[in-house]
Design an enzyme around this catalytic site. Structure first.
Site, PDB file in Angstrom:
ATOM      1  N   HIS A 191       4.129   4.125  -4.744  1.00 46.32           N
ATOM      2  CA  HIS A 191       5.259   4.592  -5.533  1.00 46.32           C
ATOM      3  C   HIS A 191       5.917   5.744  -4.800  1.00 46.32           C
ATOM      4  O   HIS A 191       5.226   6.550  -4.169  1.00 46.32           O
ATOM      5  CB  HIS A 191       4.814   5.051  -6.927  1.00 46.32           C
ATOM      6  CG  HIS A 191       5.941   5.123  -7.883  1.00 46.32           C
ATOM      7  ND1 HIS A 191       6.761   6.225  -7.982  1.00 46.32           N
ATOM      8  CD2 HIS A 191       6.422   4.202  -8.751  1.00 46.32           C
ATOM      9  CE1 HIS A 191       7.689   5.980  -8.884  1.00 46.32           C
ATOM     10  NE2 HIS A 191       7.519   4.770  -9.363  1.00 46.32           N
ATOM     11  N   ASP A 222       3.338  -2.045 -12.371  1.00 47.07           N
ATOM     12  CA  ASP A 222       3.523  -3.491 -12.245  1.00 47.07           C
ATOM     13  C   ASP A 222       2.235  -4.234 -11.917  1.00 47.07           C
ATOM     14  O   ASP A 222       2.184  -5.455 -12.012  1.00 47.07           O
ATOM     15  CB  ASP A 222       4.563  -3.797 -11.155  1.00 47.07           C
ATOM     16  CG  ASP A 222       5.946  -3.374 -11.578  1.00 47.07           C
ATOM     17  OD1 ASP A 222       6.255  -3.552 -12.763  1.00 47.07           O
ATOM     18  OD2 ASP A 222       6.706  -2.861 -10.750  1.00 47.07           O
TER      19      ASP A 222
HETATM   20  N1  CMC Z   1       1.295  -2.036   0.708  1.00 46.02           N
HETATM   21  C1  CMC Z   1       1.056  -1.651   1.988  1.00 46.02           C
HETATM   22  N2  CMC Z   1       1.593  -0.539   2.530  1.00 46.02           N
HETATM   23  C2  CMC Z   1       2.414   0.199   1.795  1.00 46.02           C
HETATM   24  C3  CMC Z   1       2.713  -0.140   0.450  1.00 46.02           C
HETATM   25  C4  CMC Z   1       2.133  -1.300  -0.086  1.00 46.02           C
HETATM   26  N3  CMC Z   1       2.391  -1.676  -1.354  1.00 46.02           N
HETATM   27  N4  CMC Z   1       3.571   0.774  -0.066  1.00 46.02           N
HETATM   28  C5  CMC Z   1       3.797   1.656   0.925  1.00 46.02           C
HETATM   29  N5  CMC Z   1       3.096   1.316   2.043  1.00 46.02           N
HETATM   30  C6  CMC Z   1       3.005   2.068   3.302  1.00 46.02           C
HETATM   31  C7  CMC Z   1       4.284   1.922   4.117  1.00 46.02           C
HETATM   32  O1  CMC Z   1       4.214   0.830   5.020  1.00 46.02           O
HETATM   33  C8  CMC Z   1       4.321   3.247   4.841  1.00 46.02           C
HETATM   34  O2  CMC Z   1       3.370   3.190   5.882  1.00 46.02           O
HETATM   35  P1  CMC Z   1       3.663   3.954   7.300  1.00 46.02           P
HETATM   36  O3  CMC Z   1       3.667   5.401   6.968  1.00 46.02           O
HETATM   37  O4  CMC Z   1       2.549   3.528   8.197  1.00 46.02           O
HETATM   38  O5  CMC Z   1       5.002   3.467   7.765  1.00 46.02           O
HETATM   39  C9  CMC Z   1       3.777   4.242   3.829  1.00 46.02           C
HETATM   40  O6  CMC Z   1       2.920   3.456   2.970  1.00 46.02           O
HETATM   41  C10 CMC Z   1       4.861   4.925   2.983  1.00 46.02           C
HETATM   42  O7  CMC Z   1       5.667   3.895   2.399  1.00 46.02           O
HETATM   43  P2  CMC Z   1       7.234   4.039   2.154  1.00 46.02           P
HETATM   44  O8  CMC Z   1       7.867   2.694   2.289  1.00 46.02           O
HETATM   45  O9  CMC Z   1       7.803   5.136   2.991  1.00 46.02           O
HETATM   46  O10 CMC Z   1       7.247   4.496   0.654  1.00 46.02           O
HETATM   47  P3  CMC Z   1       8.492   4.436  -0.319  1.00 46.02           P
HETATM   48  O11 CMC Z   1       8.387   5.618  -1.210  1.00 46.02           O
HETATM   49  O12 CMC Z   1       9.765   4.302   0.444  1.00 46.02           O
HETATM   50  O13 CMC Z   1       8.281   3.073  -1.134  1.00 46.02           O
HETATM   51  C11 CMC Z   1       7.586   1.524  -2.789  1.00 46.02           C
HETATM   52  C12 CMC Z   1       7.762   3.010  -2.417  1.00 46.02           C
HETATM   53  C13 CMC Z   1       7.215   1.415  -4.253  1.00 46.02           C
HETATM   54  C14 CMC Z   1       8.947   0.800  -2.582  1.00 46.02           C
HETATM   55  C15 CMC Z   1       6.491   0.908  -1.887  1.00 46.02           C
HETATM   56  O14 CMC Z   1       5.265   1.561  -2.111  1.00 46.02           O
HETATM   57  C16 CMC Z   1       6.352  -0.600  -2.095  1.00 46.02           C
HETATM   58  O15 CMC Z   1       7.102  -1.377  -1.493  1.00 46.02           O
HETATM   59  N6  CMC Z   1       5.418  -1.040  -2.987  1.00 46.02           N
HETATM   60  C17 CMC Z   1       5.271  -2.452  -3.316  1.00 46.02           C
HETATM   61  C18 CMC Z   1       6.331  -2.860  -4.317  1.00 46.02           C
HETATM   62  C19 CMC Z   1       6.046  -2.319  -5.709  1.00 46.02           C
HETATM   63  O16 CMC Z   1       4.940  -2.436  -6.213  1.00 46.02           O
HETATM   64  N7  CMC Z   1       7.082  -1.793  -6.361  1.00 46.02           N
HETATM   65  C20 CMC Z   1       6.992  -1.319  -7.747  1.00 46.02           C
HETATM   66  C21 CMC Z   1       7.172   0.156  -7.868  1.00 46.02           C
HETATM   67  S1  CMC Z   1       6.718   0.767  -9.507  1.00 46.02           S
HETATM   68  C22 CMC Z   1       7.827   0.033 -10.588  1.00 46.02           C
HETATM   69  C23 CMC Z   1       9.227   0.482 -10.364  1.00 46.02           C
HETATM   70  O17 CMC Z   1       9.497   1.667 -10.398  1.00 46.02           O
HETATM   71  O18 CMC Z   1      10.076  -0.394 -10.210  1.00 46.02           O
END
Ligand code: CMC
Length: 434
Positions: free
Chosen positions: A312, A369
């Site tokens: 998140h 989720d």
């Molecule tokens: N699985 C594997 N790696 C992950 C995941 C994941 N679910 N989420 C983040 N990472 C890694 C990402 O690759 C990055 O690694 P590195 O530093 O090596 O590049 C690191 O963790 C930080 O990730 P980020 O993309 O910079 O984080 P963000 O804040 O931009 O993204 C997120 C947040 C929710 C979009 C992301 O965690 C994700 O895609 N999660 C899966 C989708 C999901 O479950 N979404 C629902 C969110 S809660 C409900 C809502 O609010 O809608």
């Protein structure tokens, strides 16, 4: 950049021009203070750069507070855990919209108002006929919610507080009706009209699962569980969907168009669409022994796959909604005497990921989720309906934030700037010479 002591200012010096400016730091009632950069361009000729808005406050708000490090979520100051345990969705809607919990008379009036706005204009049915049978419910929601603007002209004047209130009530009331119609359309069953003697969640279940040919009794355990899901999804401060609603709203667009924009943003798999992806992912994993392979894939920097339902932007220790929903999912399945083998896969996935260095280092935990899908599946909803259910719960948050935006005198049209990296100053070349 240097912070000057504790006097709440930040001094910016541009080493290229020697120009310097002092920016005030604003403190809210809680959360990180923000640097007020509104004079930055005027004084320094500089913009800020923050793709994905990881450190940008776009507005002032009194609606929802999140402390991501400590797993705190509060609606109008009330902890989500207390609301989940003691309140109900209608009361939470009133709270989010009005800022205070209702007394008995206010609650009764509010519930009556929402109940009496649940029907949609009969001509709206024509829109559904235009969609393919296999249309995704979110595609239908984006289209039909936007189309409400064409039906309710008496509530689209955003400068009229009465229009805004009626539109808000209509959106909260009609969203379940539209989502249920999308479901019925996709399975080839007739639309069911709302029933005013049922509560909000029970009415939605009835519209989704009843058929005209026979009596349908809503299971109160399921209705209560769905009400809880709506509470947990009701608002989440400036997330992508809500920011989209605010951005559209900042142009003066009508509330139905703004909420349609919110639906579109919510649909994405990184946002509300994740609940659908979680179930697809768990089904693909299938058995506990295949969990390590999936975790390996999620960690592979060359593989775009991510564990859906994990991570998140704001929560970095735990998602308080996930805690509530994990227990509720477990309780509901037990009360209904259901056993979902995918639950075991989910628990194993959670266990393996939480012990893995990759997830620990990046502070990735199950989000809301991860477990909501089990409940929705057990309630008889097909996977493509999951995000539509999220949208129903979130509508009150969108509309509360939209109203706040319209009433905020400091808000202007949202218009970010950019760092241009493209070509400049070229002369047009006729096609014959290219
Ligand atoms: N699985 C594997 N790696 C992950 C995941 C994941 N679910 N989420 C983040 N990472 C890694 C990402 O690759 C990055 O690694 P590195 O530093 O090596 O590049 C690191 O963790 C930080 O990730 P980020 O993309 O910079 O984080 P963000 O804040 O931009 O993204 C997120 C947040 C929710 C979009 C992301 O965690 C994700 O895609 N999660 C899966 C989708 C999901 O479950 N979404 C629902 C969110 S809660 C409900 C809502 O609010 O809608």
């Amino acid at each position: 950049m240097s912070t000057s002591g504790t006097n709440h200012t930040v001094t910016i010096k541009d080493s290229a021009t020697g120009k310097e400016t002092v920016l005030p730091v604003m403190h809210g009632t809680a959360g990180a203070p923000v640097i007020d950069i509104r004079s930055l361009y005027k004084d320094m000729g500089l913009f800020t750069y923050d793709p994905g808005y990881t450190a940008t406050g776009s507005c002032q708000s009194k609606v929802t507070y999140i402390d991501g490090d400590n797993g705190i979520l509060q609606y109008r100051g009330y902890p989500i855990e207390q609301l989940a345990e003691h309140s109900n969705y209608m009361e939470v809607c009133y709270l989010l919209m009005n800022g205070e919990l209702p007394n008995a008379a206010q609650y009764k009036t509010f519930e009556h108002t929402i109940t009496n706005h649940t029907m949609v204009h009969d001509q709206l049915v024509n829109f559904f006929r235009g969609f393919r049978r296999d249309a995704h419910p979110m595609a239908i929601l984006c289209g039909v919610v936007g189309a409400l603007s064409a039906f309710y002209h008496d509530s689209t004047d955003i400068d009229d507080p009465h229009h805004r209130m009626v539109a808000s009530h209509r959106l909260i009331a009609k969203m379940p009706t539209i989502a249920a119609m999308a479901h019925k359309y996709s399975i080839g069953q007739p639309f069911m009209y709302p029933k005013n003697n049922l509560g909000y969640a029970a009415n939605f279940l009835h519209m989704c699962h009843a058929v005209p040919a026979e009596e349908y009794k809503v299971n109160p355990v399921v209705a209560k569980a769905l009400d809880l899901i709506f509470i947990l999804h009701a608002d989440h401060e400036q997330n992508a969907g809500t920011s989209t609603v605010r951005l559209a709203g900042s142009t003066g667009a009508n509330p139905f168009a703004c909420i349609a924009a919110g639906c579109a943003a919510l649909w994405g798999p990184s946002h509300g669409g994740a609940n659908e992806e979680v179930l697809k992912m768990l089904t693909e994993i299938g058995t506990k022994d295949r969990v390590p392979d999936m975790v390996k894939r999620a960690k592979d920097p060359d593989d775009p796959f991510r564990l859906f339902g994990f991570g998140h932007r704001v929560y970095k220790n735990f998602d308080p909604r996930a805690k509530v929903i994990q227990k509720a999912a477990h309780d509901m399945l037990e009360e209904l005497g259901l056993h979902d083998p995918l639950m075991e896969v989910a628990l194993e996935l959670e266990r393996v990921a939480l012990e893995d260095e990759y997830f620990i280092k990046r502070r990735l935990y199950p989000n809301v989720d991860f477990y909501s899908g089990f409940m929705l599946k057990a309630m008889g909803f097909p996977v493509p309906m999951f995000t539509a259910l999220f949208a129903i719960g979130r509508t009150v948050g969108w509309i509360s934030q939209w109203n706040e935006l319209i009433e905020d005198p400091s808000q202007k049209i949202n218009r970010p700037r950019q760092l241009y990296n493209g070509v400049i100053d070229r002369n047009y070349v006729p096609m014959s010479q290219r």
